[in-house]
Design a protein around this motif. Structure first.
Motif, PDB file in Angstrom:
ATOM      1  N   GLN A  75       0.829  -1.203   0.000  1.00 50.42           N
ATOM      2  CA  GLN A  75       0.000   0.000   0.000  1.00 50.42           C
ATOM      3  C   GLN A  75       0.863   1.253   0.000  1.00 50.42           C
ATOM      4  N   VAL A  76       1.986   1.206   0.716  1.00 47.99           N
ATOM      5  CA  VAL A  76       2.901   2.348   0.735  1.00 47.99           C
ATOM      6  C   VAL A  76       3.411   2.648  -0.673  1.00 47.99           C
ATOM      7  N   GLN A  77       3.827   1.612  -1.377  1.00 43.57           N
ATOM      8  CA  GLN A  77       4.313   1.809  -2.735  1.00 43.57           C
ATOM      9  C   GLN A  77       3.203   2.310  -3.654  1.00 43.57           C
ATOM     10  N   SER A  78       2.004   1.769  -3.498  1.00 40.31           N
ATOM     11  CA  SER A  78       0.873   2.207  -4.319  1.00 40.31           C
ATOM     12  C   SER A  78       0.549   3.676  -4.073  1.00 40.31           C
ATOM     13  N   ASP A  79       0.611   4.100  -2.824  1.00 41.72           N
ATOM     14  CA  ASP A  79       0.351   5.503  -2.493  1.00 41.72           C
ATOM     15  C   ASP A  79       1.425   6.408  -3.098  1.00 41.72           C
ATOM     16  N   GLN A  80       2.679   5.971  -3.007  1.00 39.39           N
ATOM     17  CA  GLN A  80       3.770   6.754  -3.601  1.00 39.39           C
ATOM     18  C   GLN A  80       3.618   6.822  -5.111  1.00 39.39           C
ATOM     19  N   GLN A  81       3.215   5.717  -5.685  1.00 35.15           N
ATOM     20  CA  GLN A  81       3.024   5.662  -7.126  1.00 35.15           C
ATOM     21  C   GLN A  81       1.943   6.646  -7.571  1.00 35.15           C
ATOM     22  N   LYS A  82       0.888   6.747  -6.788  1.00 32.98           N
ATOM     23  CA  LYS A  82      -0.181   7.687  -7.112  1.00 32.98           C
ATOM     24  C   LYS A  82       0.332   9.121  -7.054  1.00 32.98           C
ATOM     25  N   MET A  83       1.171   9.424  -6.065  1.00 35.74           N
ATOM     26  CA  MET A  83       1.777  10.753  -5.977  1.00 35.74           C
ATOM     27  C   MET A  83       2.612  11.058  -7.217  1.00 35.74           C
ATOM     28  N   ILE A  84       3.369  10.063  -7.667  1.00 38.58           N
ATOM     29  CA  ILE A  84       4.212  10.252  -8.845  1.00 38.58           C
ATOM     30  C   ILE A  84       3.347  10.511 -10.072  1.00 38.58           C
ATOM     31  N   ALA A  85       2.254   9.769 -10.212  1.00 36.81           N
ATOM     32  CA  ALA A  85       1.378   9.940 -11.370  1.00 36.81           C
ATOM     33  C   ALA A  85       0.708  11.307 -11.368  1.00 36.81           C
ATOM     34  N   GLU A  86       0.286  11.760 -10.192  1.00 33.18           N
ATOM     35  CA  GLU A  86      -0.267  13.100 -10.090  1.00 33.18           C
ATOM     36  C   GLU A  86       0.785  14.136 -10.479  1.00 33.18           C
ATOM     37  N   GLY A  87       2.008  13.894 -10.031  1.00 37.10           N
ATOM     38  CA  GLY A  87       3.100  14.804 -10.365  1.00 37.10           C
ATOM     39  C   GLY A  87       3.426  14.801 -11.843  1.00 37.10           C
ATOM     40  N   THR A  88       3.242  13.662 -12.511  1.00 38.81           N
ATOM     41  CA  THR A  88       3.471  13.602 -13.951  1.00 38.81           C
ATOM     42  C   THR A  88       2.550  14.583 -14.669  1.00 38.81           C
ATOM     43  N   ILE A  89       1.299  14.587 -14.279  1.00 37.29           N
ATOM     44  CA  ILE A  89       0.327  15.507 -14.876  1.00 37.29           C
ATOM     45  C   ILE A  89       0.744  16.952 -14.631  1.00 37.29           C
ATOM     46  N   ARG A  90       1.134  17.219 -13.410  1.00 36.16           N
ATOM     47  CA  ARG A  90       1.558  18.568 -13.054  1.00 36.16           C
ATOM     48  C   ARG A  90       2.811  18.962 -13.848  1.00 36.16           C
ATOM     49  N   ALA A  91       3.730  18.021 -14.038  1.00 37.78           N
ATOM     50  CA  ALA A  91       4.969  18.309 -14.748  1.00 37.78           C
ATOM     51  C   ALA A  91       4.707  18.710 -16.194  1.00 37.78           C
ATOM     52  N   PHE A  92       3.789  18.003 -16.855  1.00 38.17           N
ATOM     53  CA  PHE A  92       3.492  18.325 -18.247  1.00 38.17           C
ATOM     54  C   PHE A  92       2.790  19.670 -18.392  1.00 38.17           C
ATOM     55  N   GLU A  93       2.266  20.196 -17.308  1.00 37.67           N
ATOM     56  CA  GLU A  93       1.677  21.527 -17.339  1.00 37.67           C
ATOM     57  C   GLU A  93       2.684  22.604 -16.936  1.00 37.67           C
ATOM     58  N   LEU A  94       3.469  22.343 -15.869  1.00 36.17           N
ATOM     59  CA  LEU A  94       4.387  23.353 -15.358  1.00 36.17           C
ATOM     60  C   LEU A  94       5.626  23.517 -16.235  1.00 36.17           C
ATOM     61  N   GLY A  95       6.101  22.430 -16.818  1.00 35.77           N
ATOM     62  CA  GLY A  95       7.297  22.524 -17.646  1.00 35.77           C
ATOM     63  C   GLY A  95       7.138  23.520 -18.786  1.00 35.77           C
ATOM     64  N   PRO A  96       6.136  23.350 -19.654  1.00 38.83           N
ATOM     65  CA  PRO A  96       5.939  24.325 -20.729  1.00 38.83           C
ATOM     66  C   PRO A  96       5.612  25.726 -20.212  1.00 38.83           C
ATOM     67  N   LYS A  97       4.884  25.795 -19.106  1.00 37.25           N
ATOM     68  CA  LYS A  97       4.523  27.110 -18.551  1.00 37.25           C
ATOM     69  C   LYS A  97       5.761  27.941 -18.245  1.00 37.25           C
ATOM     70  N   HIS A  98       6.816  27.304 -17.756  1.00 38.48           N
ATOM     71  CA  HIS A  98       8.030  28.022 -17.362  1.00 38.48           C
ATOM     72  C   HIS A  98       9.187  27.818 -18.346  1.00 38.48           C
ATOM     73  N   ASN A  99       8.859  27.280 -19.524  1.00 35.27           N
ATOM     74  CA  ASN A  99       9.851  27.121 -20.601  1.00 35.27           C
ATOM     75  C   ASN A  99      11.055  26.281 -20.196  1.00 35.27           C
ATOM     76  N   VAL A 100      10.799  25.212 -19.445  1.00 37.62           N
ATOM     77  CA  VAL A 100      11.858  24.262 -19.127  1.00 37.62           C
ATOM     78  C   VAL A 100      12.163  23.433 -20.371  1.00 37.62           C
ATOM     79  N   LYS A 101      13.431  23.130 -20.573  1.00 37.58           N
ATOM     80  CA  LYS A 101      13.807  22.240 -21.674  1.00 37.58           C
ATOM     81  C   LYS A 101      13.401  20.815 -21.307  1.00 37.58           C
ATOM     82  N   MET A 102      12.392  20.276 -21.995  1.00 33.67           N
ATOM     83  CA  MET A 102      11.831  18.982 -21.629  1.00 33.67           C
ATOM     84  C   MET A 102      12.192  17.915 -22.655  1.00 33.67           C
TER      85      MET A 102
END
Length: 488
Positions: free
Chosen positions: A356-383
């Motif tokens: 369950q600990v790993q599953s919870d961490q995995q969910k955090m990572i997946a949420e962060g993936t979504i956030r990354a694809f939004e924040l990266g272009p917003k701040h012109n990070v080289k992706m």
């Protein structure tokens, strides 16, 4: 952690890094136990002799002898050059000596060239996966633990061929002993992509690259090197002097860039996801050693604190980074660092964890993936983009499909640019340690002749790249035609 767009919430579950899972640890033990000099040589011999034979319709069997010595003229096509958002019309491409010799007007004739009529299809650069594991991507858990080392190498060679036949003409290997496989591919003994090798993952004791079990602690004269280190998968280093030694060893072996572990992982048995790994002086030592050789350091890390420490010490490529907050993303942009991101989402390609600990961490990572694809272009990070497929023979076939997922956040042209010319810019940071002479990821005069002919327009339908067997009519690497089904 949960301030991501509601329209993407259904994807927030899924991937996480598997490289420190118990299964991988067992695999490392299995690999290392067979790594005598004799078993390595026999394993490489099996790779060189058997990889192509394993597939009756091998890529090399399709290669006409003229494709190497005789210039090839590709006509009647439209070009996505890796940079433009529109197709280039009324031109043709001349291939000679493994490179693109000329981009010609459609009306021009070339004497003594083999002419291939492309039927109006789209020619594009070969795809680049910026986070791949050539040795460990496709070996199943139980097979790896019950087979000898020669078989492990043979599986890697077979997967190299499949990788190429999915249209991936280049990969950046992010950890593992891929030097011999790279050499065999470069010598055209077996078909496969160009490999930019990192060599062993450099890790602190108790870090994400420390694959030892509790019973292996403490280290002493009788167990000076762990089994994973002997295999060339990881290199444990504590203190600036040891970091310098281990990084320099990978450079000696031929690493084009260096990978260090600056934080924990989802599947880790002993290093927590939120842990900070390597002190600033240790990270700076790795960066200095790489810089002295004209190349750069990339860092496995998820958290904001770990990313900020890596950036402060000169790390130029953040691998993963899905837990970065907005301030950290701004720091990446200000530092001019690359963000090498993977689509760790809640879908058919997600890893499954029992804990369950790993599953919870995995969910955090997946949420962060979504956030990354939004924040990266917003701040012109080289992706940059990569898959990080590991220990998953079924998952390797999803390589193109995972690239196509990025169309949820980017225009199709921008997705294709990321997997061609943009990823190529990241790989070119290896400078003088770049193992290949010539531009990749683009269709232009003088570039390496790594190209795909797509049946359809991927700028309109990105899903075409997810079905290479059907939609890739030509696969060309280094001027060699490895697949030609135009007459089929």
């Amino acid at each position: 952690m949960r301030n991501y767009s509601a329209r993407y919430r259904q994807y927030a579950h899924g991937f996480g890094c598997l490289c420190h899972s118990p299964e991988i640890t067992q695999l490392n033990e299995r690999i290392s136990q067979g790594l005598s000099r004799r078993s390595v040589l026999s394993g490489l011999a099996a790779v060189m002799a058997g990889a192509v034979v394993a597939d009756p319709v091998s890529a090399l069997a399709q290669m006409p002898a003229a494709s190497v010595a005789q210039p090839v003229l590709l006509t009647n096509l439209r070009i996505f050059d890796g940079k433009s958002s529109k197709l280039i019309e009324r031109q043709q491409v001349l291939i000679s000596g493994g490179k693109i010799a000329e981009i010609l007007k459609a009306s021009e004739k070339v004497a003594d060239a083999k002419v291939i009529d492309c039927g109006g299809r789209v020619l594009m650069p070969g795809l680049i996966d910026a986070h791949w594991h050539s040795i460990l991507a496709a070996i199943p858990q139980m097979v790896a633990m019950t087979s000898d080392i020669a078989y492990v190498h043979l599986v890697a060679a077979q997967e190299a061929q499949r990788t190429l036949m999915r249209g991936f003409t280049t990969v950046r290997d992010m950890g593992g002993p891929s030097f011999a496989l790279k050499r065999a591919v470069d010598e055209k003994r077996i078909p496969g992509p160009r490999i930019y090798p990192s060599g062993a993952m450099v890790s602190q004791t108790s870090g994400h690259g420390d694959f030892r079990q509790r019973s292996d602690i403490p280290r002493h004269s009788a167990n000076d090197l762990s089994i994973a280190e002997s295999a060339g998968i990881a290199a444990i280093a504590d203190g600036e002097a040891e970091v310098l030694r281990r990084v320099r060893e990978q450079l000696m072996l031929g690493a084009s860039q260096i990978k260090i572990m600056v934080g924990g992982g989802v599947a880790s048995a002993y290093d927590p996801l939120d842990s900070l790994q390597f002190t600033e002086p240790e990270i700076r030592a790795a960066v200095m050693a790489a810089k002295d050789w004209g190349t750069y350091v990339c860092a496995h890390v998820y958290t904001s604190a770990g990313i900020q420490r890596a950036l402060a010490c000169g790390v130029q490529s953040i691998e993963h980074g899905q837990l970065a907050d907005e301030e950290t993303v701004k720091q990446m942009a200000d530092a001019g660092a690359w963000w090498s991101i993977q689509p760790f989402l809640a879908d058919e390609d997600a890893n499954v964890y029992a804990s369950q600990v790993q599953s919870d961490q995995q969910k955090m990572i997946a949420e962060g993936t979504i956030r990354a694809f939004e924040l990266g272009p917003k701040h012109n990070v080289k992706m940059a983009w990569g898959t990080d497929i590991l220990f998953n023979p079924k998952g390797t076939a999803s390589q193109g499909r995972q690239l196509a997922k990025l169309s949820r956040w980017f225009e199709n042209a921008d997705v294709l640019k990321m997997a061609t010319s943009t990823n190529a810019e990241l790989l070119a940071m290896s400078g003088n340690r770049n193992p290949y002479a010539g531009a990749i990821g683009v269709i232009e005069k003088g570039a390496m002749a790594d190209m795909l002919l797509i049946d359809g327009n991927p700028l309109e339908d990105i899903s075409l790249i997810a079905d290479p067997d059907k939609n890739m009519k030509l696969i060309i690497k280094d001027g060699v035609i490895y697949k030609n089904t135009l007459a089929a």
